[in-house]
Design a protein around this motif. Structure first.
Motif, PDB file in Angstrom:
ATOM      1  N   LYS A 162      45.959  28.428  52.990  1.00  0.00           N
ATOM      2  CA  LYS A 162      47.021  27.723  53.723  1.00  0.00           C
ATOM      3  C   LYS A 162      47.957  26.986  52.774  1.00  0.00           C
ATOM      4  O   LYS A 162      49.179  27.000  52.939  1.00  0.00           O
ATOM      5  N   LYS A 163      47.388  26.343  51.756  1.00  0.00           N
ATOM      6  CA  LYS A 163      48.197  25.524  50.852  1.00  0.00           C
ATOM      7  C   LYS A 163      49.013  26.354  49.858  1.00  0.00           C
ATOM      8  O   LYS A 163      50.143  25.987  49.517  1.00  0.00           O
ATOM      9  N   TYR A 164      48.450  27.495  49.393  1.00  0.00           N
ATOM     10  CA  TYR A 164      49.055  28.169  48.237  1.00  0.00           C
ATOM     11  C   TYR A 164      49.490  29.614  48.490  1.00  0.00           C
ATOM     12  O   TYR A 164      50.127  30.208  47.626  1.00  0.00           O
ATOM     13  N   GLN A 165      49.163  30.183  49.649  1.00  0.00           N
ATOM     14  CA  GLN A 165      49.592  31.534  50.019  1.00  0.00           C
ATOM     15  C   GLN A 165      49.380  32.537  48.870  1.00  0.00           C
ATOM     16  O   GLN A 165      50.336  33.128  48.346  1.00  0.00           O
ATOM     17  N   PRO A 166      48.139  32.772  48.464  1.00  0.00           N
ATOM     18  CA  PRO A 166      47.867  33.676  47.327  1.00  0.00           C
ATOM     19  C   PRO A 166      48.283  35.113  47.617  1.00  0.00           C
ATOM     20  O   PRO A 166      48.351  35.549  48.766  1.00  0.00           O
ATOM     21  N   ASP A 167      48.500  35.847  46.536  1.00  0.00           N
ATOM     22  CA  ASP A 167      48.810  37.275  46.636  1.00  0.00           C
ATOM     23  C   ASP A 167      47.552  38.128  46.578  1.00  0.00           C
ATOM     24  O   ASP A 167      47.609  39.334  46.840  1.00  0.00           O
ATOM     25  N   PHE A 168      46.426  37.506  46.242  1.00  0.00           N
ATOM     26  CA  PHE A 168      45.189  38.261  46.020  1.00  0.00           C
ATOM     27  C   PHE A 168      44.023  37.356  46.385  1.00  0.00           C
ATOM     28  O   PHE A 168      44.014  36.172  46.036  1.00  0.00           O
ATOM     29  N   LEU A 169      43.039  37.902  47.098  1.00  0.00           N
ATOM     30  CA  LEU A 169      41.802  37.175  47.389  1.00  0.00           C
ATOM     31  C   LEU A 169      40.736  37.677  46.425  1.00  0.00           C
ATOM     32  O   LEU A 169      40.157  38.745  46.612  1.00  0.00           O
ATOM     33  N   TRP A 170      40.497  36.900  45.360  1.00  0.00           N
ATOM     34  CA  TRP A 170      39.511  37.264  44.343  1.00  0.00           C
ATOM     35  C   TRP A 170      38.204  36.535  44.645  1.00  0.00           C
ATOM     36  O   TRP A 170      38.146  35.303  44.619  1.00  0.00           O
ATOM     37  N   ILE A 171      37.163  37.302  44.933  1.00  0.00           N
ATOM     38  CA  ILE A 171      35.833  36.748  45.215  1.00  0.00           C
ATOM     39  C   ILE A 171      34.849  37.347  44.221  1.00  0.00           C
ATOM     40  O   ILE A 171      34.859  38.558  43.978  1.00  0.00           O
ATOM     41  N   ASP A 172      33.994  36.507  43.660  1.00  0.00           N
ATOM     42  CA  ASP A 172      32.979  36.983  42.726  1.00  0.00           C
ATOM     43  C   ASP A 172      31.929  37.800  43.486  1.00  0.00           C
ATOM     44  O   ASP A 172      31.899  37.799  44.713  1.00  0.00           O
ATOM     45  N   ASP A 173      31.054  38.477  42.728  1.00  0.00           N
ATOM     46  CA  ASP A 173      30.018  39.238  43.424  1.00  0.00           C
ATOM     47  C   ASP A 173      29.002  38.291  44.055  1.00  0.00           C
ATOM     48  O   ASP A 173      28.787  37.170  43.590  1.00  0.00           O
ATOM     49  N   ILE A 174      28.364  38.739  45.133  1.00  0.00           N
ATOM     50  CA  ILE A 174      27.504  37.892  45.957  1.00  0.00           C
ATOM     51  C   ILE A 174      26.077  38.438  45.892  1.00  0.00           C
ATOM     52  O   ILE A 174      25.682  39.297  46.693  1.00  0.00           O
ATOM     53  N   PRO A 175      25.268  37.968  44.945  1.00  0.00           N
ATOM     54  CA  PRO A 175      23.936  38.546  44.728  1.00  0.00           C
ATOM     55  C   PRO A 175      23.008  38.476  45.939  1.00  0.00           C
ATOM     56  O   PRO A 175      22.148  39.340  46.104  1.00  0.00           O
ATOM     57  N   ILE A 176      23.174  37.461  46.783  1.00  0.00           N
ATOM     58  CA  ILE A 176      22.264  37.294  47.920  1.00  0.00           C
ATOM     59  C   ILE A 176      22.323  38.493  48.868  1.00  0.00           C
ATOM     60  O   ILE A 176      21.382  38.741  49.618  1.00  0.00           O
ATOM     61  N   PHE A 177      23.412  39.269  48.800  1.00  0.00           N
ATOM     62  CA  PHE A 177      23.518  40.445  49.668  1.00  0.00           C
ATOM     63  C   PHE A 177      22.477  41.512  49.333  1.00  0.00           C
ATOM     64  O   PHE A 177      22.240  42.417  50.130  1.00  0.00           O
ATOM     65  N   THR A 178      21.899  41.441  48.136  1.00  0.00           N
ATOM     66  CA  THR A 178      20.864  42.419  47.767  1.00  0.00           C
ATOM     67  C   THR A 178      19.605  41.719  47.245  1.00  0.00           C
ATOM     68  O   THR A 178      18.810  42.323  46.534  1.00  0.00           O
ATOM     69  N   ARG A 179      19.420  40.446  47.601  1.00  0.00           N
ATOM     70  CA  ARG A 179      18.262  39.681  47.126  1.00  0.00           C
ATOM     71  C   ARG A 179      17.546  39.002  48.299  1.00  0.00           C
ATOM     72  O   ARG A 179      18.104  38.834  49.372  1.00  0.00           O
ATOM     73  N   ASP A 180      16.321  38.585  48.040  1.00  0.00           N
ATOM     74  CA  ASP A 180      15.551  37.756  48.975  1.00  0.00           C
ATOM     75  C   ASP A 180      15.468  38.375  50.370  1.00  0.00           C
ATOM     76  O   ASP A 180      15.676  37.697  51.388  1.00  0.00           O
ATOM     77  N   GLY A 181      15.184  39.675  50.422  1.00  0.00           N
ATOM     78  CA  GLY A 181      15.009  40.330  51.718  1.00  0.00           C
ATOM     79  C   GLY A 181      16.279  40.840  52.355  1.00  0.00           C
ATOM     80  O   GLY A 181      16.258  41.317  53.499  1.00  0.00           O
TER      81      GLY A 181
END
Length: 530
Positions: free
Chosen positions: A246-265
């Protein structure tokens, strides 16, 4: 009233109803992205991203004040967690440098030294534009819970503490002013197990000294916590990004990898996917967050894009560009990006070991020739100055691009991406083929994939950065080029510009299967996760 008099009234009523019906239709038009992964898989690659090729990544935060890591190499931006998980090393280091260690003195107490007192965002922006970058990615928040923007959701932000200025906002204004695209990156997906005894688990417990710091200073909970995944933690994760959006209107949504998606069940890599309830909620909220970002970009008239990080990708293939730290595919892959370090660390690390300029140029060319983007990282110091070793490499990269930019910007891949003999990489632009020699050429070069070409298919051959004529001919083996003894202005790599009679971009050369594209790539990141 007569029938004659009723007719105009009826027509007026019908017209009014029609106008209101059209208005209702306009108001109920569905946005382009409907909230499903299938819809998001149709997102196009923006022209600015596909043509721009070169970006600057910036890892900067309170961890930049530390600038130290055990063994002297690796990801220094991870030291905030290592203070507590490797206390036998880092507690004595803190006592020697700051006179105290947790719980008396912890990561939160280093933040006042992150002042950015020598930072000039306009100078940064001018540097980035000068060295050939087309977009800039600044860490809005890394895993440590610190917000580099003017946040109303946490007191641990760059306006209320530390620098006392809006780092994300000020840099965004500066880079947009010089015509660059902008992306505040978001790394909070691992925050809930960053300061805990176990990482990448749903029910994470904080280190004892973290709890003791919070007991002594309750506000510290808003920096170090929340701990473990919950609906409330996920909602906070989403709300912080939406504040940035909302504040900065980015041109790109950069998200790091999310290890929990393949960990702990949990496992997104099987069908049907397996999730614990908290992680199912996180997965769903990420999908909705990306959907909102994409639709918001369209509303604002922006061409926006996202990334899909990690060997175990966060999202289904096709949702954004494939990405990994220091990634170098051996094949032409689906649109991808390498976030690349000059040294061994992303955050500032004193006395880091740096790649040579020749290696950096080679890596950049190979990435781009294989349908990738080169997002090269700098790690400024806490005062806002960029280490000279990094500035030198940026300038060398910029000088090379000044000469060879035609072979980089706006290009596409060819039918082959490399040639071992003479160490060549290839790019194309319309009917132009660029053969880039990654080793200094001194004798005849034969481009093997041109075997069967007729002489009339080649109009001219030039060497970028060289004003003289280049000798060439067509043989049974293909196009042969004799490099001039004087190779002109270029250093490190030499781009031969081959004007032809035919379109050179070969759309069928791409390996569209991301798993196959990633197979065989070398793992070079030193900390496993970024």
């Amino acid at each position: 009233m007569s029938i004659k008099n009723l007719i105009p009234i009826a027509i007026t009523i019908l017209m009014f109803m029609a106008c209101n019906t059209n208005k209702t239709k306009k108001e109920t038009v569905k946005p382009p992205y409907d909230g499903s992964w299938e819809s998001l898989q149709k997102m196009p690659v923006p022209n600015w991203f596909n043509d721009g090729k070169i970006g600057i990544f910036i890892h900067w935060g309170p961890y930049s004040v530390i600038g130290h890591r055990k063994s002297g190499k690796g990801y220094a931006e991870h030291v905030p967690k290592l203070i507590y998980s490797d206390s036998s090393y880092y507690y004595p280091y803190l006592r020697e440098r700051w006179g105290a260690a947790p719980p008396e003195f912890g990561y939160k107490d280093i933040i006042p030294e992150f002042k950015a007192e020598n930072w000039n965002p306009d100078e940064w922006a001018e540097l980035f534009a000068k060295v050939g970058a087309k977009y800039v990615v600044l860490t809005a928040e890394h895993h440590d819970g610190w917000a580099n923007w003017d946040s109303e959701l946490t007191p641990w932000n760059a306006v209320d503490k530390g620098p006392k200025r809006d780092l994300v906002g000020d840099l965004g204004t500066a880079v947009k002013k010089v015509g660059l695209k902008y992306a505040p990156s978001y790394h909070r997906e691992r925050h809930t197990s960053f300061f805990t005894t176990k990482q990448y688990v749903v029910d994470a417990e904080p280190h004892y000294d973290i709890l003791e710091e919070i007991k002594r200073n309750p506000e510290a909970k808003l920096l170090y916590g929340p701990f473990g995944f919950s609906k409330e933690a996920v909602d906070e994760y989403v709300s912080r990004w939406k504040e940035i959006q909302k504040k900065y209107q980015p041109d790109f949504l950069w998200i790091d990898d999310i290890p929990i998606f393949t960990r702990d069940g949990n496992n997104t890599q099987v069908e049907p996917k397996v999730f614990k309830p908290e992680i199912q909620y996180l997965y769903d909220q990420n999908r909705l967050m990306i959907t909102d970002f994409m639709n918001n970009g369209i509303e604002n008239g922006q061409e926006v894009y996202v990334n899909n990080k990690g060997s175990n990708r966060n999202w289904p293939d096709g949702v954004g560009c494939l990405e990994k730290d220091n990634l170098k595919l051996e094949v032409i892959g689906p649109k991808w990006q390498s976030c690349t370090t000059f040294g061994t660390s992303f955050g500032y690390l004193e006395n880091d070991t740096y790649k040579t300029v020749a290696d950096i140029i080679t890596e950049m060319v190979e990435v781009i020739s294989r349908n990738g983007n080169f997002l090269v990282n700098i790690g400024p110091k806490g005062d806002g100055t960029i280490p000279q070793e990094q500035i030198n490499r940026l300038h060398e990269m910029g000088r090379w691009l000044d000469i060879n930019g035609e072979a980089i910007y706006g290009t596409r891949y060819w039918k082959v991406n490399d040639q071992k003999e003479a160490n060549l990489a290839f790019t194309t632009k319309g009917k132009t083929l660029y053969a880039i020699a990654l080793e200094k050429p001194s004798s005849w070069i034969t481009i093997e994939a041109t075997k069967g070409w007729k002489k009339e298919e080649v109009k001219s051959v030039n060497l970028l950065g060289y004003n003289g004529e280049v000798e060439w001919n067509i043989t049974n083996e293909g196009l042969k080029i004799l490099p001039p003894k004087d190779l002109g202005k270029s250093k490190y790599a030499w781009s031969f510009e081959i004007e032809t009679a035919n379109e050179q971009h070969a759309t069928t050369a791409i390996q569209t299967d991301a798993d196959k594209a990633l197979k065989g790539t070398k793992k070079v990141d030193l900390d496993g996760k970024h």
